[in-house]
Scaffold this motif. Structure first.
Motif, PDB file in Angstrom:
ATOM      1  N   GLY A  39      19.167  35.477  77.185  1.00 29.34           N
ATOM      2  CA  GLY A  39      17.730  34.853  76.807  1.00 29.34           C
ATOM      3  C   GLY A  39      16.801  34.819  77.440  1.00 29.34           C
ATOM      4  O   GLY A  39      15.595  34.268  77.413  1.00 29.34           O
ATOM      5  N   TRP A  56      13.487  31.495  80.413  1.00 28.66           N
ATOM      6  CA  TRP A  56      14.310  31.263  79.407  1.00 28.66           C
ATOM      7  C   TRP A  56      13.657  31.300  78.183  1.00 28.66           C
ATOM      8  O   TRP A  56      13.657  30.276  77.585  1.00 28.66           O
ATOM      9  CB  TRP A  56      15.639  30.179  79.588  1.00 28.66           C
ATOM     10  CG  TRP A  56      16.197  30.604  80.814  1.00 28.66           C
ATOM     11  CD1 TRP A  56      16.105  29.695  82.031  1.00 28.66           C
ATOM     12  CD2 TRP A  56      17.145  31.417  81.322  1.00 28.66           C
ATOM     13  NE1 TRP A  56      17.013  30.074  83.044  1.00 28.66           N
ATOM     14  CE2 TRP A  56      17.669  31.212  82.605  1.00 28.66           C
ATOM     15  CE3 TRP A  56      17.749  32.597  80.468  1.00 28.66           C
ATOM     16  CZ2 TRP A  56      18.513  32.015  83.415  1.00 28.66           C
ATOM     17  CZ3 TRP A  56      18.504  33.262  81.183  1.00 28.66           C
ATOM     18  CH2 TRP A  56      19.079  32.941  82.463  1.00 28.66           C
ATOM     19  N   HIS A  58      14.651  32.375  75.208  1.00 25.33           N
ATOM     20  CA  HIS A  58      15.782  32.066  73.876  1.00 25.33           C
ATOM     21  C   HIS A  58      16.864  31.523  74.281  1.00 25.33           C
ATOM     22  O   HIS A  58      17.328  31.726  75.639  1.00 25.33           O
ATOM     23  CB  HIS A  58      15.820  33.444  72.993  1.00 25.33           C
ATOM     24  CG  HIS A  58      14.411  33.910  72.471  1.00 25.33           C
ATOM     25  ND1 HIS A  58      14.042  33.430  71.192  1.00 25.33           N
ATOM     26  CD2 HIS A  58      13.586  34.656  72.938  1.00 25.33           C
ATOM     27  CE1 HIS A  58      12.740  33.820  70.951  1.00 25.33           C
ATOM     28  NE2 HIS A  58      12.786  34.809  71.900  1.00 25.33           N
ATOM     29  N   SER A  59      17.596  30.903  73.579  1.00 25.36           N
ATOM     30  CA  SER A  59      18.914  30.430  73.839  1.00 25.36           C
ATOM     31  C   SER A  59      19.767  31.335  74.660  1.00 25.36           C
ATOM     32  O   SER A  59      20.056  32.410  74.152  1.00 25.36           O
ATOM     33  CB  SER A  59      19.656  29.667  72.871  1.00 25.36           C
ATOM     34  OG  SER A  59      20.003  30.683  71.835  1.00 25.36           O
ATOM     35  N   ARG A  60      20.436  30.811  75.817  1.00 21.75           N
ATOM     36  CA  ARG A  60      21.572  31.768  76.417  1.00 21.75           C
ATOM     37  C   ARG A  60      22.762  32.029  75.543  1.00 21.75           C
ATOM     38  O   ARG A  60      23.059  33.452  75.721  1.00 21.75           O
ATOM     39  CB  ARG A  60      22.098  30.840  77.510  1.00 21.75           C
ATOM     40  CG  ARG A  60      22.991  31.432  78.380  1.00 21.75           C
ATOM     41  CD  ARG A  60      23.395  30.644  79.507  1.00 21.75           C
ATOM     42  NE  ARG A  60      22.211  31.133  80.487  1.00 21.75           N
ATOM     43  CZ  ARG A  60      22.062  30.496  81.664  1.00 21.75           C
ATOM     44  NH1 ARG A  60      22.905  29.701  82.057  1.00 21.75           N
ATOM     45  NH2 ARG A  60      20.947  30.516  82.347  1.00 21.75           N
ATOM     46  N   ASN A  62      22.305  33.353  72.440  1.00 20.21           N
ATOM     47  CA  ASN A  62      21.960  34.238  71.539  1.00 20.21           C
ATOM     48  C   ASN A  62      21.125  35.355  72.066  1.00 20.21           C
ATOM     49  O   ASN A  62      21.414  36.552  71.801  1.00 20.21           O
ATOM     50  CB  ASN A  62      21.103  33.438  70.507  1.00 20.21           C
ATOM     51  CG  ASN A  62      21.902  32.521  69.720  1.00 20.21           C
ATOM     52  OD1 ASN A  62      22.855  32.792  68.994  1.00 20.21           O
ATOM     53  ND2 ASN A  62      21.529  31.276  69.668  1.00 20.21           N
ATOM     54  N   ASP A  84      18.388  33.927  67.819  1.00 16.11           N
ATOM     55  CA  ASP A  84      18.639  32.442  67.514  1.00 16.11           C
ATOM     56  C   ASP A  84      17.629  32.332  66.286  1.00 16.11           C
ATOM     57  O   ASP A  84      17.307  31.325  65.447  1.00 16.11           O
ATOM     58  CB  ASP A  84      17.860  31.491  68.431  1.00 16.11           C
ATOM     59  CG  ASP A  84      16.761  31.838  69.050  1.00 16.11           C
ATOM     60  OD1 ASP A  84      16.103  32.816  68.529  1.00 16.11           O
ATOM     61  OD2 ASP A  84      16.146  31.164  70.213  1.00 16.11           O
TER      62      ASP A  84
END
Length: 124
Positions: A39, A56, A58-60, A62, A84
């Motif tokens: 991410g 960061w 995007h989510s870690r 995803n 995500d």
């Protein structure tokens, strides 16, 4: 027939903790944008071979699928898409990423053609 050896790299950019999923060059500046499986979105100076900024995006869990820069987006914007299901537009005003995205689109999709986002629409 002899095979030519592979060329030596100009530079190796180190910093991502996970696999890099996509890269995109800035259309007119010496910047490279990279997005990784965890991410993280990074901006690199291609002359000094160093990270200018990272966030960061995007989510870690995803990660980043695609990163796009284009003259059509303007000099100070890039787009990222994550697993995500979101596409985010980021400001790079001072060479670094904005703290928060300028725009978030919830696509509920995991794949898209990044080139469709960065080409200039034809005049009717």
């Amino acid at each position: 027939m002899s095979k030519r050896p592979p060329p030596d790299p100009v530079a190796v950019l180190r910093g991502h903790r996970h696999s890099v999923m996509d890269v995109s060059f800035h259309p007119s500046k010496s910047l490279l944008f990279t997005g990784s499986a965890d991410g993280e979105l990074r901006i690199w100076d291609t002359i000094q071979h160093r990270t200018v900024s990272s966030a960061w995006a995007h989510s870690r869990a995803n990660g980043v699928l695609a990163v796009a820069a284009s003259p059509w987006l303007g000099e100070k914007k890039i787009i990222s898409q994550g697993r995500d299901g979101t596409v985010k537009c980021w400001d790079i005003e001072d060479g670094g990423l904005s703290r928060d995205p300028l725009l978030v689109l919830n696509t509920s999709a995991y794949h898209f053609c990044k080139f469709s986002l960065v080409k200039k629409p034809k005049a009717s």
